[in-house]
Design an enzyme around this catalytic site. Sequence first.
Site, PDB file in Angstrom:
ATOM      1  N   HIS A 185      42.719  47.176  41.193  1.00 48.12           N
ATOM      2  CA  HIS A 185      44.031  46.865  41.787  1.00 48.12           C
ATOM      3  C   HIS A 185      44.164  47.354  43.219  1.00 48.12           C
ATOM      4  CE1 HIS A 185      48.514  46.090  41.211  1.00 48.12           C
ATOM      5  NE2 HIS A 185      47.951  45.089  40.555  1.00 48.12           N
ATOM      6  N   HIS A 285      43.617  33.934  40.157  1.00 46.41           N
ATOM      7  CA  HIS A 285      44.618  34.958  39.883  1.00 46.41           C
ATOM      8  C   HIS A 285      45.924  34.276  39.496  1.00 46.41           C
ATOM      9  CE1 HIS A 285      47.781  37.841  41.480  1.00 46.41           C
ATOM     10  NE2 HIS A 285      47.033  38.682  40.790  1.00 46.41           N
TER      11      HIS A 285
END
Length: 382
Positions: A185, A285
Amino acid sequence: MKIKSIELFKVPPRWLFLKVMTDDGLVGWGEPVVEGRADTVKTAVEELSSYIIGQDPMRIEDLWQVMYRAGFYRGGPILTSAISGIEQALWDIKGKFYNAPVYDLLGGASRDKIRVYNWIGGDRPSDVREAALQQIAAGFTAVKMNASEELHYIDSFSKVEKVIERIATVREVGGSDFGIGIDFHGRVHKSMAKILAKELDPYRPMFIEEPVLPENNEALKEIARYTSAPIATGERMYTRWGFKDLLQQGIVDIIQPDVSHAGGILETRKIAAMAEAYDVALAPHCPLGPIALASCLQVDACSPNAFIQEQSLGIHYNKGNDILDYILNPQTFEYQDGFVSLPKGPGLGVEVNEEKVREAAKIGHTWKNPVWRNEDGTVAEW
C-alpha cells in the site's frame, strides 16, 4: 446524435457516479472518482463538460484527446479520473447504440471469464484466519490483504514478525495453490520493503503490491533482488505515458492501472497492450463501485495478459452500501469458483438503478482516508 447534458451523483460509501445523456435518449454511466477527493473530481468533470456537451458521443478518441490535451496542464489523479469517468460513459453509450458489449467494439473477447479476488483483514489487518476461511467457503481462490500497519523508514522487527505470522496463517488455511496478494500500500519505505520482501518469499505470494510509493519506483529493481514473488504496482499511475518508463526498465511483473483513474477503458487497454509487449501481466485496480468494476471487466475481456481482477464486494470501505445496491442486474457480478463471467449486456453491461442512486445522492458522503502517525508523531503513509 449529440451529448445533451451530464449529471453527477455522490453516493455512499465513497463513490461518484456520472450520467451522460444524449439528445436522442441514450444514456451512459461512468464512475469518475478519486477516493477521498470526490468533490474535487466532481468539479473537474463539470469543468470538462464544456468540451463534450453538444459533441458527437461516438467520437470517443477525439473527445479524449481534447479533454486530455486542450487544457495545457494534464495528467494526475484528479484530471485523469475526471476524464476516465466521462470516457466510460461514452463507451456505455456507444455499446448501447450498437447493442454490443464494449469489449466487442475493442476487438472482441479473448476469454470467457476472469479470475477475481476478494479483500480480507481491513486497513489494520486482523482476524485473517477466519476471514480467509469465509472467502474460501464463498468460492474464492485468491484474496488480497494489507501487509502491515504504518511503518517508519526503519522500524522494529517485531512488526515484520506480525506480518509474517498473518501471511503464514492465510497460507496454512488456503493451501499451496491459494492466491495471496500482499498489498504494501505504499506504506513501506525501501529499507523495510527489502526486509519484508525477503521474509515473505517462503510463503509464495501471488504478488507483492506497491512495495514502495510510485514516486520511488526506481527502488523496485533493488527490492526485486530479495524476492521471487511477482512485483505489482500502478494504481497511482496515470495514462500510458505514466507507465512508459516503468515498463521500459523491466522492473515489474504485474501492472495495476485503475480504469477510473488511469484514463478510462481505451486508455487502460492501451496500457495493457504496452505491458503485453514487455511480457507483463495485467490486474486492474478496482476497490470502487459497480460502474468501475463493469468497466474493468470490459478491459479484462479483450486483454490476453489480464490474469485476475480486484473487486470490492464486502470490502472494509463499503460500510452501509455495497456494489450490488446500485444495479438492477446483480447477476452480472455472480462469482463462481473464483471467476466471474464476462458481461453480456450492451455497453458496460450493468443496469444502473437510477432511483436508488438519486435517493443515495441525497445522503452523499464525506469519505476521507485516516491520517496515520508513527510513534514519534511524524506522519505515516496510510
